[in-house]
Design a protein around this motif. Structure first.
Motif, mmCIF file in Angstrom:
data_model
loop_
_atom_site.group_PDB
_atom_site.id
_atom_site.type_symbol
_atom_site.label_atom_id
_atom_site.label_comp_id
_atom_site.label_asym_id
_atom_site.label_seq_id
_atom_site.Cartn_x
_atom_site.Cartn_y
_atom_site.Cartn_z
ATOM 1 N N ASN A 374 -33.368 35.476 24.678
ATOM 2 C CA ASN A 374 -33.149 36.558 23.730
ATOM 3 C C ASN A 374 -32.401 36.046 22.505
ATOM 4 O O ASN A 374 -31.447 35.266 22.626
ATOM 5 C CB ASN A 374 -32.360 37.691 24.395
ATOM 6 C CG ASN A 374 -32.005 38.802 23.427
ATOM 7 O OD1 ASN A 374 -30.981 38.746 22.745
ATOM 8 N ND2 ASN A 374 -32.846 39.814 23.373
ATOM 9 N N ALA A 375 -32.830 36.491 21.328
ATOM 10 C CA ALA A 375 -32.116 36.259 20.074
ATOM 11 C C ALA A 375 -31.864 37.608 19.424
ATOM 12 O O ALA A 375 -32.784 38.435 19.335
ATOM 13 C CB ALA A 375 -32.918 35.351 19.139
ATOM 14 N N ASN A 376 -30.636 37.842 18.975
ATOM 15 C CA ASN A 376 -30.316 39.137 18.400
ATOM 16 C C ASN A 376 -29.448 38.982 17.155
ATOM 17 O O ASN A 376 -28.757 37.972 16.967
ATOM 18 C CB ASN A 376 -29.618 40.035 19.432
ATOM 19 C CG ASN A 376 -28.377 39.391 20.015
ATOM 20 O OD1 ASN A 376 -27.334 39.342 19.381
ATOM 21 N ND2 ASN A 376 -28.498 38.880 21.249
ATOM 22 N N TYR A 377 -29.519 39.999 16.323
ATOM 23 C CA TYR A 377 -28.771 40.004 15.060
ATOM 24 C C TYR A 377 -28.186 41.395 14.849
ATOM 25 O O TYR A 377 -28.849 42.406 15.086
ATOM 26 C CB TYR A 377 -29.691 39.646 13.895
ATOM 27 C CG TYR A 377 -29.097 39.927 12.525
ATOM 28 C CD1 TYR A 377 -28.065 39.144 12.023
ATOM 29 C CD2 TYR A 377 -29.588 40.974 11.747
ATOM 30 C CE1 TYR A 377 -27.525 39.403 10.767
ATOM 31 C CE2 TYR A 377 -29.051 41.232 10.491
ATOM 32 C CZ TYR A 377 -28.019 40.444 10.006
ATOM 33 O OH TYR A 377 -27.480 40.704 8.774
ATOM 34 N N LEU A 378 -26.929 41.438 14.408
ATOM 35 C CA LEU A 378 -26.249 42.693 14.133
ATOM 36 C C LEU A 378 -25.667 42.653 12.725
ATOM 37 O O LEU A 378 -24.925 41.733 12.379
ATOM 38 C CB LEU A 378 -25.132 42.950 15.149
ATOM 39 C CG LEU A 378 -24.256 44.172 14.894
ATOM 40 C CD1 LEU A 378 -25.068 45.456 15.030
ATOM 41 C CD2 LEU A 378 -23.061 44.190 15.835
ATOM 42 N N ARG A 379 -26.022 43.652 11.922
ATOM 43 C CA ARG A 379 -25.496 43.780 10.554
ATOM 44 C C ARG A 379 -24.754 45.106 10.448
ATOM 45 O O ARG A 379 -25.331 46.176 10.657
ATOM 46 C CB ARG A 379 -26.640 43.744 9.543
ATOM 47 C CG ARG A 379 -26.237 44.065 8.096
ATOM 48 C CD ARG A 379 -25.414 42.936 7.489
ATOM 49 N NE ARG A 379 -25.387 42.997 6.043
ATOM 50 C CZ ARG A 379 -24.473 43.649 5.313
ATOM 51 N NH1 ARG A 379 -23.529 44.327 5.924
ATOM 52 N NH2 ARG A 379 -24.529 43.610 4.000
ATOM 53 N N THR A 380 -23.450 45.033 10.182
ATOM 54 C CA THR A 380 -22.660 46.235 9.974
ATOM 55 C C THR A 380 -22.387 46.411 8.490
ATOM 56 O O THR A 380 -22.342 45.443 7.723
ATOM 57 C CB THR A 380 -21.338 46.159 10.750
ATOM 58 O OG1 THR A 380 -20.594 45.021 10.303
ATOM 59 C CG2 THR A 380 -21.589 46.046 12.241
ATOM 60 N N PHE A 381 -22.196 47.674 8.097
ATOM 61 C CA PHE A 381 -21.949 47.983 6.700
ATOM 62 C C PHE A 381 -20.525 48.521 6.548
ATOM 63 O O PHE A 381 -19.742 48.481 7.486
ATOM 64 C CB PHE A 381 -23.004 48.973 6.201
ATOM 65 C CG PHE A 381 -24.411 48.451 6.346
ATOM 66 C CD1 PHE A 381 -25.001 47.706 5.327
ATOM 67 C CD2 PHE A 381 -25.138 48.666 7.509
ATOM 68 C CE1 PHE A 381 -26.291 47.211 5.462
ATOM 69 C CE2 PHE A 381 -26.427 48.180 7.652
ATOM 70 C CZ PHE A 381 -26.999 47.447 6.624
ATOM 71 N N GLY A 382 -20.201 49.019 5.387
ATOM 72 C CA GLY A 382 -18.819 49.410 5.127
ATOM 73 C C GLY A 382 -18.325 50.546 5.990
ATOM 74 O O GLY A 382 -17.182 50.538 6.471
ATOM 75 N N LYS A 383 -19.174 51.536 6.247
ATOM 76 C CA LYS A 383 -18.753 52.707 7.003
ATOM 77 C C LYS A 383 -18.865 52.442 8.501
ATOM 78 O O LYS A 383 -19.868 51.911 8.963
ATOM 79 C CB LYS A 383 -19.627 53.903 6.624
ATOM 80 C CG LYS A 383 -19.116 55.240 7.136
ATOM 81 C CD LYS A 383 -19.963 56.376 6.581
ATOM 82 C CE LYS A 383 -19.406 57.726 7.019
ATOM 83 N NZ LYS A 383 -20.212 58.838 6.472
ATOM 84 N N PRO A 384 -17.835 52.800 9.280
ATOM 85 C CA PRO A 384 -17.925 52.584 10.731
ATOM 86 C C PRO A 384 -19.153 53.261 11.323
ATOM 87 O O PRO A 384 -19.462 54.405 11.021
ATOM 88 C CB PRO A 384 -16.631 53.226 11.265
ATOM 89 C CG PRO A 384 -15.676 53.172 10.121
ATOM 90 C CD PRO A 384 -16.516 53.349 8.888
ATOM 91 N N GLY A 385 -19.891 52.520 12.163
ATOM 92 C CA GLY A 385 -21.090 53.042 12.799
ATOM 93 C C GLY A 385 -22.361 52.817 12.022
ATOM 94 O O GLY A 385 -23.455 53.046 12.543
#
Length: 811
Positions: A374-385
């Motif tokens: 498995n390969a995964n990527y997570l991108r978070t932005f300024g606002k929580p959630g």
């Protein structure tokens, strides 16, 4: 002296209904601007040892409630993604006063507090808003066992004689491991779970009514087995070793390692399980043959030895505060060798005269391996959630079974005696590629979730049967078959949720397009199907007051047959008994409505109704040409109607004694054409689970659990009741780094399955027994850095990706 189950359970149940008067505590969570924080996790801890007493979630106004708190001194902690952990206390609670809890304020981007070691233990069963959680890690009775035994103790879960897993009286349960769908038949899943050490399991999530975000598979819900993974900073690990004995010896061992440094988190584990076990089946049936009634008395004793190895390894890398990458590999290699010892006697019903004595002897060698990358990527932005995640996964499954069977028939006239030798080789290869994309956009008091998924599955099964005559092997063309299967599923979903004061609303729609082709090369038969289905879901949750919450949910589900169910192969038990796949088997669809009530955020009741169309179940049938031969196969009936009531009631009697009690009542009704007749059968059944935990002096603790399953109905078959009592004790030493656990399962050796069928010309009784009573001794040692890392602002990619992976690979 025979022990009666009802008095034992009455004693346990009576003890579980007592409660003491206690204090209710209330408080509020705010941010650094004194605005209420919703969905913050608040814990109340014993000030003496930091043991968790209760947990709560703040509402839209930031308020939280702790009902039934005993007198004592406590600490408060609060956490929320994007904020530093907050602490308050100590707070003293006494029966003469109701203190007001200090307001807890959580701040963004501030220096974390010093690490705190929490030595509390989670309750064995947690009732959450959308699921029931069975916390296996740390349980005494789970040590040294296997995953299938863990599931048998879960509320509402029953494993029947054919290793099918049922939830609240319904089959079609989807079993996942770390959020990834298992790609096997019911028997193969059971064998996998039977060889998975329970010491490798952290918890089990039971989701009866999943939202549109989850794959639509599974008409009765999802069971997700979560394995362990280290979470502490620095280097740490756990080793365990155990041994057990029932009728035969057993052993297990494993190691779990974790290294977290800066932006990297490396993790891995390895487990080995060895066991000798047995299962024994008694089958009595009556058939019509040559204008007379024939009685069959069959006994099949199957001892087997298994070796299982499993592993997990991976790394998460945080490129910065907003981007996280992760790769992981999981796998297992299983082998088990089984001996067949089957005796079958044919009698005339009129005068009990022996017609034939059939002795079946042989060996069955099984091998199975599964590797998933498995390969995964997570991108978070300024606002929580606010986040975007992507996953790509490739799974390679390989299995092979080799049978060597000898059937020896003996008659009154020795010249009629026969002997046949059959050999079969059953290889199975499955390749799965899955891609998935999920996006979450927070709104004011709500959020939108969007996602898409695609999966490609190919299977190759080339079963070869041979009749052996001395040194010569001849291909049995009636049983040999090369079967290919291809499947493509494309799915997309949208989910919307919002809070309107005391009312929480969530609605979603999932669309799935399915294409598959089954190709029997040997028989030159091709079956293709192409269909598009929509799966809506809706959830309402209303807070009447701080102690009373109501919920209502609806979802539509699908349950697709496993690959082996569709495979038209023949699996022999003896000359007269076999199992056969059904390539004409169709998916079953379920509409499910549930209403729930929660009292003081501890006690819950769930009432449900579901209708399943084209329901399929395993049924025994007679060979039309010769009714002496019987076989089991999966068949679609017309309808299954299910009504259920589930109650969960935890009770803390004292500081040293707590109990978790769950009760499930359900009514099943099957209707439809079967075996040339019209089936219409129904039954009211129930399931009771009671789990007691005891804190004893000098670092000892103990558990006492029991369950009772009333008679059940499965299509045309009815089963008798089954129950068991289990007990265990644990000793903690070496500054709580080491534990020694001793447990005994099924103390009174009462776990025996018995079913009867008298329908469609099939009159039979089946009795199964296995090595249910076992004693196990397990040692566990934790080493390295044991301080719990304070919560980072970003989510841990590994943990969140596993949670958000939904049902992973899909049929």
């Amino acid at each position: 002296m025979k022990i009666k189950p009802i008095p034992l359970f009455c004693l346990l149940l009576c003890a579980a209904t007592a409660a003491t008067a206690q204090t209710t505590l209330k408080g509020k969570i705010v941010d650094d601007a004194n605005k209420p924080l919703e969905f913050a996790t608040v814990l109340i801890l014993d000030a003496a040892d930091s043991a968790m007493v209760k947990g709560a979630i703040s509402d839209a106004e930031g308020n939280y409630v702790f009902p039934q708190i005993k007198d004592g001194r406590y600490l408060l902690s609060a956490t929320m993604m994007g904020y530093a952990k907050g602490w308050a206390g100590p707070v003293t609670v006494s029966g003469n006063s109701t203190p007001s809890l200090p307001r807890l304020q959580l701040r963004e981007n501030v220096e974390q507090l010093n690490a705190v070691t929490v030595v509390g233990q989670k309750p064995m069963i947690e009732q959450q808003a959308d699921r029931t959680v069975l916390n296996v890690e740390g349980s005494i009775l789970a040590s040294g066992g296997n995953a299938l035994e863990v599931l048998e103790r879960a509320p509402g879960v029953i494993v029947d004689k054919d290793d099918n897993i049922n939830l609240n009286g319904k089959n079609g349960v989807i079993v996942m491991i770390d959020g990834r769908r298992t790609r096997m038949s019911g028997t193969e899943v059971a064998n996998l779970l039977r060889n998975m050490p329970s010491d490798a399991i952290q918890k089990v999530d039971i989701i009866t009514n999943p939202s549109a975000k989850y794959d639509a598979d599974g008409n009765s819900g999802i069971i997700d087995i979560r394995t362990k993974k280290g979470k502490s900073d620095g280097f740490n690990g756990t080793i365990n070793a155990g041994t057990g004995y029932g009728r035969y010896e057993k052993a297990n061992g494993g190691i779990n390692l974790n290294y977290r440094k800066g932006s990297y988190n490396w993790f891995g584990n390895y487990n080995y399980n060895y066991g000798r076990r047995f299962s024994e089946t008694f089958l009595d049936r009556k058939v019509e043959y040559n204008n007379q009634q024939i009685l069959f008395d069959q006994n099949n004793f199957r001892p087997f030895t298994s070796h299982n190895q499993s592993f997990k390894a991976g790394v998460d890398y945080a490129l910065n505060d907003k981007n996280t990458f992760g790769v992981s590999a999981t796998g297992f290699v299983n082998s088990w060798n089984l001996s067949l010892n089957n005796n079958t006697y044919q009698y005339t019903a009129a005068n009990n005269q022996l017609i034939e004595e059939l002795l079946t002897r042989g060996t069955v060698d099984n091998g199975m391996s599964n590797y998933s990358f498995n390969a995964n990527y997570l991108r978070t932005f300024g606002k929580p959630g606010h986040e975007l995640s992507a996953d790509v996964e490739y799974t390679l499954f390989n299995g092979e079974k080799t049978d060597n069977i000898t059937n020896s028939s003996f008659y009154a006239d020795p010249e009629q005696n026969t002997r046949e030798v059959i050999t079969s080789i059953t290889p199975s290869d499955i390749d799965i590629i899955v891609g998935k994309l999920d996006y979450t956009l927070p709104l004011e008091k709500g959020k939108i979730e969007l996602g898409a998924k695609t999966s490609f599955v190919t299977t190759d099964n080339d079963v070869q049967f041979f009749n052996v005559f001395g040194e010569v092997k001849e291909v049995d063309v009636t049983r040999t078959n090369h079967y290919l299967y291809e499947e493509r599923i494309n799915a997309a979903y949208a989910n919307w949720s919002r809070q309107f004061g005391k009312l929480s609303v969530q609605t979603g729609l999932r669309a799935e397009h399915t294409w598959y082709e089954g190709n029997s090369i040997t028989r030159q038969e091709v079956r293709t199907r192409d269909y598009l289905e929509f799966f809506p879901s809706a959830f309402l949750q209303y807070t009447l007051s701080e102690n009373h919450q109501l919920g209502l949910s609806y979802s539509r589900r699908i349950d697709r047959p496993s690959y082996q169910m569709l495979n038209p192969f023949v699996y022999l038990l003896d000359k007269y008994t076999y199992f056969q796949g059904n390539p004409d088997l169709q998916p079953q669809f379920t509409n499910q409505l549930q209403a729930n009530y929660t009292f003081k955020k501890m006690y819950s009741m769930n009432v449900g109704y579901s209708h399943t169309s084209e329901v399929y179940t395993q049924v025994p049938e007679l060979n039309e040409e010769d009714e002496r031969y019987s076989y089991s196969t999966m068949k679609n009936l017309a309808d299954l109607y299910n009504m259920s009531v589930n109650i969960s009631a935890p009770v803390d009697f004292t500081k040293w004694w707590s109990a978790q009690n769950s009760f499930s009542l359900y009514h099943n009704r099957y209707k439809g054409p079967l075996m040339g007749e019209q089936l219409d059968t129904e039954m009211l059944s129930y399931n009771l689970n009671i789990m007691n935990r005891f804190k004893l002096p000098r670092d000892f603790s103990a558990e006492l659990t029991g369950f009772y399953n009333s008679p059940q109905v499965y299509g045309a078959m009815r089963s008798k009741e089954m129950w068991a009592i289990n007990a265990g004790v644990q000793y903690t030493f070496m500054n709580k780094a080491a534990t020694l656990k001793l447990n005994v399962n099924d103390i009174f050796k009462t776990m025996r399955w018995q079913g009867t069928q008298n329908f469609g010309g099939m009159d039979m009784t089946i009795r199964n027994q296995w090595e249910s009573r076992q004693a196990r001794l397990t040692f566990t040692y934790n080493f390295g850095n044991k301080d719990v890392k304070p919560i980072r602002r970003r989510k841990s990619a590994g943990e969140e990706e596993q949670r958000r992976l939904d049902s992973g690979n899909q049929n």
